[in-house]
Design a protein around this motif. Structure first.
Motif, PDB file in Angstrom:
ATOM      1  N   VAL A 303      -4.638  30.268 -46.049  1.00  0.00           N
ATOM      2  CA  VAL A 303      -3.520  30.642 -45.415  1.00  0.00           C
ATOM      3  C   VAL A 303      -2.819  32.202 -45.989  1.00  0.00           C
ATOM      4  CG1 VAL A 303      -2.937  28.298 -44.861  1.00  0.00           C
ATOM      5  CG2 VAL A 303      -2.090  29.239 -46.985  1.00  0.00           C
ATOM      6  N   LEU A 304      -3.478  32.514 -47.059  1.00  0.00           N
ATOM      7  CA  LEU A 304      -2.830  33.677 -47.772  1.00  0.00           C
ATOM      8  C   LEU A 304      -3.427  34.841 -46.975  1.00  0.00           C
ATOM      9  CD1 LEU A 304      -3.099  32.923 -51.504  1.00  0.00           C
ATOM     10  CD2 LEU A 304      -1.093  32.849 -50.045  1.00  0.00           C
ATOM     11  N   GLU A 305      -4.258  34.598 -46.156  1.00  0.00           N
ATOM     12  CA  GLU A 305      -4.653  35.868 -45.089  1.00  0.00           C
ATOM     13  C   GLU A 305      -3.368  36.219 -44.480  1.00  0.00           C
ATOM     14  OE1 GLU A 305      -7.659  34.730 -42.504  1.00  0.00           O
ATOM     15  OE2 GLU A 305      -9.229  34.893 -44.097  1.00  0.00           O
ATOM     16  N   ARG A 306      -2.401  35.399 -44.202  1.00  0.00           N
ATOM     17  CA  ARG A 306      -1.170  35.900 -43.483  1.00  0.00           C
ATOM     18  C   ARG A 306      -0.528  36.827 -44.487  1.00  0.00           C
ATOM     19  NH1 ARG A 306      -0.482  30.355 -42.217  1.00  0.00           N
ATOM     20  NH2 ARG A 306       1.369  30.262 -43.842  1.00  0.00           N
ATOM     21  N   VAL A 307      -0.500  36.814 -45.617  1.00  0.00           N
ATOM     22  CA  VAL A 307       0.170  37.693 -46.568  1.00  0.00           C
ATOM     23  C   VAL A 307      -0.397  38.953 -46.515  1.00  0.00           C
ATOM     24  CG1 VAL A 307       0.595  38.273 -48.882  1.00  0.00           C
ATOM     25  CG2 VAL A 307       0.704  35.800 -48.161  1.00  0.00           C
ATOM     26  N   VAL A 308      -1.740  39.262 -46.336  1.00  0.00           N
ATOM     27  CA  VAL A 308      -2.606  40.697 -46.183  1.00  0.00           C
ATOM     28  C   VAL A 308      -2.117  41.041 -44.737  1.00  0.00           C
ATOM     29  CG1 VAL A 308      -4.705  41.521 -46.051  1.00  0.00           C
ATOM     30  CG2 VAL A 308      -4.428  39.542 -47.550  1.00  0.00           C
ATOM     31  N   GLY A 309      -2.020  40.155 -43.800  1.00  0.00           N
ATOM     32  CA  GLY A 309      -1.653  40.625 -42.341  1.00  0.00           C
ATOM     33  C   GLY A 309      -0.107  41.215 -42.441  1.00  0.00           C
ATOM     34  N   PHE A 310       0.482  40.606 -43.191  1.00  0.00           N
ATOM     35  CA  PHE A 310       2.085  40.940 -42.872  1.00  0.00           C
ATOM     36  C   PHE A 310       2.152  42.339 -43.897  1.00  0.00           C
ATOM     37  CE2 PHE A 310       6.118  41.071 -45.408  1.00  0.00           C
ATOM     38  CZ  PHE A 310       6.855  40.919 -44.346  1.00  0.00           C
ATOM     39  N   ALA A 311       1.522  42.246 -45.283  1.00  0.00           N
ATOM     40  CA  ALA A 311       1.622  43.472 -45.848  1.00  0.00           C
ATOM     41  C   ALA A 311       1.190  44.654 -45.029  1.00  0.00           C
ATOM     42  CB  ALA A 311       0.899  43.345 -47.115  1.00  0.00           C
ATOM     43  N   ALA A 312      -0.077  44.569 -44.409  1.00  0.00           N
ATOM     44  CA  ALA A 312      -0.735  45.718 -43.460  1.00  0.00           C
ATOM     45  C   ALA A 312       0.209  45.875 -42.601  1.00  0.00           C
ATOM     46  CB  ALA A 312      -2.003  45.172 -42.957  1.00  0.00           C
ATOM     47  N   ALA A 313       0.763  45.075 -41.689  1.00  0.00           N
ATOM     48  CA  ALA A 313       1.726  45.617 -40.661  1.00  0.00           C
ATOM     49  C   ALA A 313       2.783  46.285 -40.974  1.00  0.00           C
ATOM     50  CB  ALA A 313       2.097  44.309 -39.906  1.00  0.00           C
ATOM     51  N   THR A 314       3.381  45.537 -42.130  1.00  0.00           N
ATOM     52  CA  THR A 314       4.553  46.523 -42.614  1.00  0.00           C
ATOM     53  C   THR A 314       4.613  47.757 -43.405  1.00  0.00           C
ATOM     54  OG1 THR A 314       4.617  45.101 -44.632  1.00  0.00           O
ATOM     55  CG2 THR A 314       6.062  44.400 -42.874  1.00  0.00           C
ATOM     56  N   GLN A 315       3.222  47.881 -43.912  1.00  0.00           N
ATOM     57  CA  GLN A 315       2.816  49.260 -44.548  1.00  0.00           C
ATOM     58  C   GLN A 315       2.192  50.050 -43.642  1.00  0.00           C
ATOM     59  OE1 GLN A 315       0.575  48.712 -48.166  1.00  0.00           O
ATOM     60  NE2 GLN A 315       1.823  47.024 -48.774  1.00  0.00           N
ATOM     61  N   GLY A 316       1.774  49.548 -42.272  1.00  0.00           N
ATOM     62  CA  GLY A 316       1.042  50.476 -41.471  1.00  0.00           C
ATOM     63  C   GLY A 316      -0.239  50.877 -41.902  1.00  0.00           C
ATOM     64  N   THR A 319      -5.428  48.465 -45.179  1.00  0.00           N
ATOM     65  CA  THR A 319      -5.791  48.046 -46.457  1.00  0.00           C
ATOM     66  C   THR A 319      -4.244  48.172 -47.172  1.00  0.00           C
ATOM     67  OG1 THR A 319      -6.578  50.615 -46.753  1.00  0.00           O
ATOM     68  CG2 THR A 319      -8.249  49.282 -46.058  1.00  0.00           C
ATOM     69  N   PRO A 320      -3.693  47.134 -47.378  1.00  0.00           N
ATOM     70  CA  PRO A 320      -2.445  47.258 -47.960  1.00  0.00           C
ATOM     71  C   PRO A 320      -2.750  47.261 -49.352  1.00  0.00           C
ATOM     72  CG  PRO A 320      -2.863  44.946 -46.903  1.00  0.00           C
ATOM     73  CD  PRO A 320      -3.783  46.078 -46.456  1.00  0.00           C
ATOM     74  N   THR A 321      -1.571  47.784 -50.231  1.00  0.00           N
ATOM     75  CA  THR A 321      -1.555  47.655 -51.563  1.00  0.00           C
ATOM     76  C   THR A 321      -0.529  46.596 -51.879  1.00  0.00           C
ATOM     77  OG1 THR A 321      -0.086  49.519 -51.557  1.00  0.00           O
ATOM     78  CG2 THR A 321      -2.494  49.861 -51.910  1.00  0.00           C
ATOM     79  N   PRO A 322      -0.564  46.264 -53.297  1.00  0.00           N
ATOM     80  CA  PRO A 322       0.367  45.046 -53.654  1.00  0.00           C
ATOM     81  C   PRO A 322       1.908  45.927 -53.921  1.00  0.00           C
ATOM     82  CG  PRO A 322      -1.656  45.064 -55.160  1.00  0.00           C
ATOM     83  CD  PRO A 322      -1.702  46.206 -54.094  1.00  0.00           C
ATOM     84  N   TRP A 323       2.849  45.094 -53.699  1.00  0.00           N
ATOM     85  CA  TRP A 323       4.015  45.641 -53.795  1.00  0.00           C
ATOM     86  C   TRP A 323       4.471  45.891 -55.425  1.00  0.00           C
ATOM     87  CZ3 TRP A 323       4.169  40.859 -50.982  1.00  0.00           C
ATOM     88  CH2 TRP A 323       3.841  41.194 -49.461  1.00  0.00           C
ATOM     89  N   ASN A 324       4.425  46.854 -55.759  1.00  0.00           N
ATOM     90  CA  ASN A 324       4.868  47.304 -57.084  1.00  0.00           C
ATOM     91  C   ASN A 324       6.195  47.463 -57.452  1.00  0.00           C
ATOM     92  OD1 ASN A 324       2.155  47.503 -57.949  1.00  0.00           O
ATOM     93  ND2 ASN A 324       2.083  49.515 -57.196  1.00  0.00           N
ATOM     94  N   SER A 325       7.049  47.863 -56.570  1.00  0.00           N
ATOM     95  CA  SER A 325       8.536  47.974 -57.117  1.00  0.00           C
ATOM     96  C   SER A 325       9.382  47.041 -56.240  1.00  0.00           C
ATOM     97  CB  SER A 325       9.085  49.466 -56.493  1.00  0.00           C
ATOM     98  OG  SER A 325      10.462  49.689 -56.667  1.00  0.00           O
ATOM     99  N   VAL A 326      10.002  45.992 -56.730  1.00  0.00           N
ATOM    100  CA  VAL A 326      10.652  45.129 -56.204  1.00  0.00           C
ATOM    101  C   VAL A 326      12.059  44.916 -56.615  1.00  0.00           C
ATOM    102  CG1 VAL A 326      10.655  42.447 -55.639  1.00  0.00           C
ATOM    103  CG2 VAL A 326       8.461  43.817 -55.992  1.00  0.00           C
TER     104      VAL A 326
END
Length: 647
Positions: A303-316, A319-326
Motif C-alpha cells: 500500500v505504500l506505493e501510494r506514497v510514491v505516487g503521491f510524492a511524484a505527483a506533487t513534486q512533478g 523519481t520523487p525524493t524524500p521530504w527533507n524540510s518539514v
C-alpha cells in the motif's frame, strides 16, 4: 501598443468571451500589425465556420498584413523569432494552432518539442507580440479521446506560453482580469470585480488581520485581530542526545509560486471557485509503474506505493525524493460552550505551551523527525449552540492568515506541511462541519470523550452532541457556503487550517492531515478550491469516526492503522520516517538486471577470507553444477521472464 511595460502578452478567454476583440484593441495604435492566422479553412460546407473567419477578417484594418500558418504549424515559432523589434505581431489563436499540430493517434499531445520551441521563440521575441488562446481548463472534461487530447495539448501550450510571456490576461464576458502581473497595467482596462490573486482597494484603509494574541494563561484573549505582519516564531525542537536537524534548503523548486499574492489594502481575495494548481497527472502513475522495474525483492511496497505516487505527483517527477524540510503547524484555538464539555480548563493552553518549550509528544516527535514547529494562535470560537462561532470579518482574517503561514513556509523552502491542533472542543466543531457538508449524523461522527485518567465520560459526550444538534437546528435555514459554515460552525482553528490548505495548494506544498481539524478544513476547502484535497495525504484515521467519514468523502485512503491517541498531528509525525524510507528506496534502488539494469561488479561479491581453520583455496575444484530434478517439473533454471514476480 496600449499596454505599457510589457513586450509579450497572452490573452486567454472562453468562447465568445471577447478575447480577440480585446487583443485587437491593444494593438490598435500600432501603425502596422502583422496578423498571424493559425486556424485551417475547415469544411467548405460549414457555413457557420466560414462566417466566423469572415467576421475576423472584416475587423482587421487595411494597414494590417495577414500571414497563415495552418499548412505548417511549426512555422509559427519561426515567424515570431524572425519578427523585428519595430514590428507588432498578433497571433490568433493558439487553439487553431494546436488543432493542426495535434495528431489524433497520440494522446495527450504528440509534439511537445514544437510547443517548447514556440515558448522559447515567445520568450526571446524582440517584436511587440500579442497571442490569443482559448481557456479550456474551466469547461467540462470532454467525453471523447480526441477531445481530451486537444484540451490536454492546449492546456500544456497555454502554460508554456504564459510562462514565457511578460503578462497574461483572462477575458471573461468582455472584462479583462490581469493574471500576470497581479495588477493591471497603467493604461489597460481595470477589472471591476476582484478575482483570486488580485488586490482590491479598501474603502477605509488596510484591514488588520492575523491571529488572536494569547492571554496570560495561554488562551485567546479576545475575538479581535492583530496586524498580519506578526507571524508566530518557527521553533526547532531538539531531540535528546541527537544531532540538530539539517536546516531547510532555501529556493525549494517544489514550492514555486503559482499565483500572485498581493497583500495590499484588504489583501488576498479568497472566494469560491478559485483555480489553484493540480498535482501532475502523469508523474504519479509513471512513478508507480517505475517501481515494477526496480530491483525490489518480494512483492514490492504494497500500500505504500501510494506514497510514491503521491510524492511524484506533487513534486512533478517520476523519481520523487524524500521530504527533507518539514514544518508542523500546531493550531491552538478553543471552542466555548458545550463543544468543549469534558475538557479541563486551560489544558489546551498547557499543551501549546509544552510545544513552545520543546516538551510533549508532538515536539518530541518533531525533534526526532528534524521538523520545524510553529504554534499558531487561532481566533477563539463562541458557543455554536447560541450563535455564530466567528464573525464574517474574522473568517476572512483567519483564511488569509492561514494562507500566509503556508506562504511563509514555502518561502523558507519547506517541502511538506503537517497540520496539527490542540484546541478544546475541536472534535465537536469538526462534527458540526461534517454534518453541514456531508449530511452526517453528529452522534455517528463524534467520538467518545476520554478523560485525563483514561476513562470514558459519556455525560460530556451527550453535552457535545446536544451542542452540535442545537447549532445545526439554529442554522437550518442558513446558507451552506464555505465561509458561512466556518463562521457559523467551524471556528477559528478550522478556518485557519482551511487557509493553510489553500495557500499550500497555491504553492504546491503537500500536506499531511491528521485528525478532525485537518479533515474538516479539507471538507470546507472543496467549495473554495477543489484542487486542495489532491495535495493532502492521510497517514491514519486514528479510529476516529469523523476522520473516517471525511476521508471517504475526500477520497483519501489512510495508509496505516496505528490508532495512536497522542493528539492531532502526532500520528503524521510518527509515520513520517516510514514515508521517507519508502521514498528513499524508490529513488535509490537500481533497475532489475532482467530489465536491463547494470549487474554489480565481481568485486562487490568478493568472498571474505575465513576467520578460522579450513581450506582457503578452491583451486582445482570442479565448478558446481545444479543437479537435474528427479521428478516431473521444470528442468531449467534460466532467467525469469521480465515482469514476473513471485507471489
Amino acid at each position: 501598443m496600449s499596454v505599457d511595460g510589457w513586450n509579450t502578452l497572452l490573452v486567454l478567454g472562453g468562447i465568445r468571451s471577447g478575447k480577440s476583440e480585446f487583443a485587437e484593441s491593444l494593438v490598435a495604435d500600432a501603425p502596422t500589425v502583422r496578423y498571424v492566422a493559425t486556424a485551417p479553412e475547415g469544411d467548405p460546407e460549414d457555413t457557420e465556420w466560414a462566417q466566423r473567419l469572415a467576421a475576423h477578417r472584416a475587423r482587421r484594418p487595411g494597414s494590417w498584413t495577414t500571414e497563415e500558418t495552418a499548412a505548417d504549424p511549426r512555422r509559427l515559432a519561426d515567424v515570431i523569432a524572425g519578427a523585428e523589434p519595430n514590428e507588432t505581431v498578433l497571433v490568433d489563436d493558439l487553439g487553431g494552432w494546436v488543432s493542426v499540430l495535434l495528431d489524433p493517434a497520440h494522446q495527450p499531445a504528440d509534439d511537445t518539442a514544437t510547443v517548447a520551441e514556440l515558448a522559447e521563440a515567445v520568450r526571446a521575441s524582440a517584436a511587440r507580440l500579442v497571442l490569443v488562446s482559448p481557456e479550456v481548463g474551466l469547461s467540462l472534461v470532454p467525453t471523447t479521446p480526441l477531445g481530451r487530447a486537444f484540451t490536454d495539448a492546449l492546456g500544456a501550450t497555454n502554460r508554456a506560453v504564459a510562462d514565457a510571456c511578460d503578462a497574461v490576461v483572462l477575458v471573461v464576458a468582455g472584462q479583462p482580469a490581469w493574471l500576470k502581473p497581479a495588477g493591471p497595467p497603467a493604461h489597460a482596462p481595470v477589472p471591476t470585480q476582484a478575482v483570486p490573486g488580485q488586490a482590491v482597494p479598501a474603502p477605509g484603509g488596510p484591514e488588520q488581520t492575523g491571529p488572536v494574541p494569547a492571554g496570560p494563561d495561554g488562551t485567546a484573549a479576545h475575538h479581535g485581530t492583530v496586524p498580519e505582519e506578526s507571524l508566530p516564531e518557527v521553533l526547532t525542537p531538539a531531540a535528546p542526545a541527537a544531532p540538530a536537524p539539517a536546516p531547510a534548503t532555501p529556493g525549494n523548486a517544489w514550492a514555486a509560486p503559482t499565483m500572485a499574492l498581493p497583500m495590499i489594502a484588504t489583501g488576498l481575495v479568497i472566494q469560491p471557485g478559485m483555480e489553484l494548481p493540480m498535482p501532475d497527472d502523469y508523474a504519479g502513475p509513471q512513478a508507480v509503474d517505475r517501481l515494477a522495474t526496480l530491483d525490489i525483492p518480494g512483492a514490492g511496497l504494497g500500500v505504500l506505493e501510494r506514497v510514491v505516487g503521491f510524492a511524484a505527483a506533487t513534486q512533478g517527477t517520476a523519481t520523487p525524493t524524500p521530504w527533507n524540510s518539514v514544518r508542523v503547524l500546531l493550531l491552538h484555538g478553543d471552542h466555548a460552550g458545550g463543544a468543549s464539555a469534558g475538557v479541563t480548563p486551560g489544558e489546551s493552553a498547557r499543551r501549546a505551551g509544552q510545544a513552545r518549550t520543546g516538551r510533549g509528544a508532538l515536539a518530541r516527535l518533531a525533534a526526532e523527525s528534524g521538523a520545524g514547529l510553529q504554534v499558531v494562535e487561532a481566533p477563539a470560537s463562541a458557543p455554536i449552540e447560541d450563535g455564530p462561532a466567528l464573525t464574517a470579518e474574522q473568517v476572512e482574517s483567519a483564511l488569509r492568515y492561514g494562507w500566509r503561514l503556508a506562504e511563509q513556509a514555502a518561502d523558507a523552502g519547506v517541502q511538506l506541511l503537517v497540520l496539527a491542533a490542540c484546541g478544546a472542543g475541536t472534535e465537536a466543531a469538526a462534527a458540526a462541519v461534517l454534518a453541514a457538508t456531508a449530511g452526517a449524523e453528529p452522534p455517528a461522527v463524534l467520538g467518545r470523550v476520554v478523560t485525563e485518567q483514561g476513562e470514558y465520560d459519556d455525560a460530556a459526550w451527550m453535552v457535545r452532541c446536544a451542542a452540535v444538534r442545537d447549532a445545526l437546528h439554529r442554522t437550518r435555514r442558513s446558507p451552506r457556503d464555505a465561509k458561512d459554515i466556518l463562521a457559523e460552525l467551524g471556528g477559528g482553528d478550522i478556518a485557519t487550517a482551511t487557509g493553510v490548505l489553500l495557500g499550500a495548494t497555491a504553492r504546491r506544498i503537500p500536506v499531511l492531515l491528521d485528525g478532525p481539524v485537518g479533515v474538516a478544513a479539507g471538507m470546507v476547502s472543496r467549495d473554495l478550491a477543489g484542487q486542495a484535497r489532491h495535495w493532502c495525504l492521510l497517514p491514519d484515521h486514528g479510529g476516529q469516526p469523523a476522520v473516517r467519514l471525511a476521508a471517504d468523502v475526500l477520497g483519501l485512503t489512510p495508509l496505516v492503522d496505528l490508532r495512536l491517541d497522542l493528539g492531532e498531528g502526532t500520528t503524521a509525525l510518527a509515520t513520517l520516517p516510514l514515508l521517507r524510507s519508502v521514498l528513499a528506496l524508490a529513488a535509490g534502488l537500481p533497475v532489475h538486471p532482467s530489465l536491463g539494469g547494470d549487474e554489480p561488479d565481481d568485486a562487490d561479491f568478493a568472498e571474505p577470507e575465513p576467520a578460522g581453520p579450513g581450506p582457503t583455496s578452491t583451486e582445482g575444484e570442479p565448478d558446481f553444477t545444479e543437479p537435474q530434478p528427479a521428478g516431473p517439473g521444470p528442468t531449467t533454471t534460466g532467467p525469469v521472464a521480465p515482469g514476473w514476480r513471485a507471489d
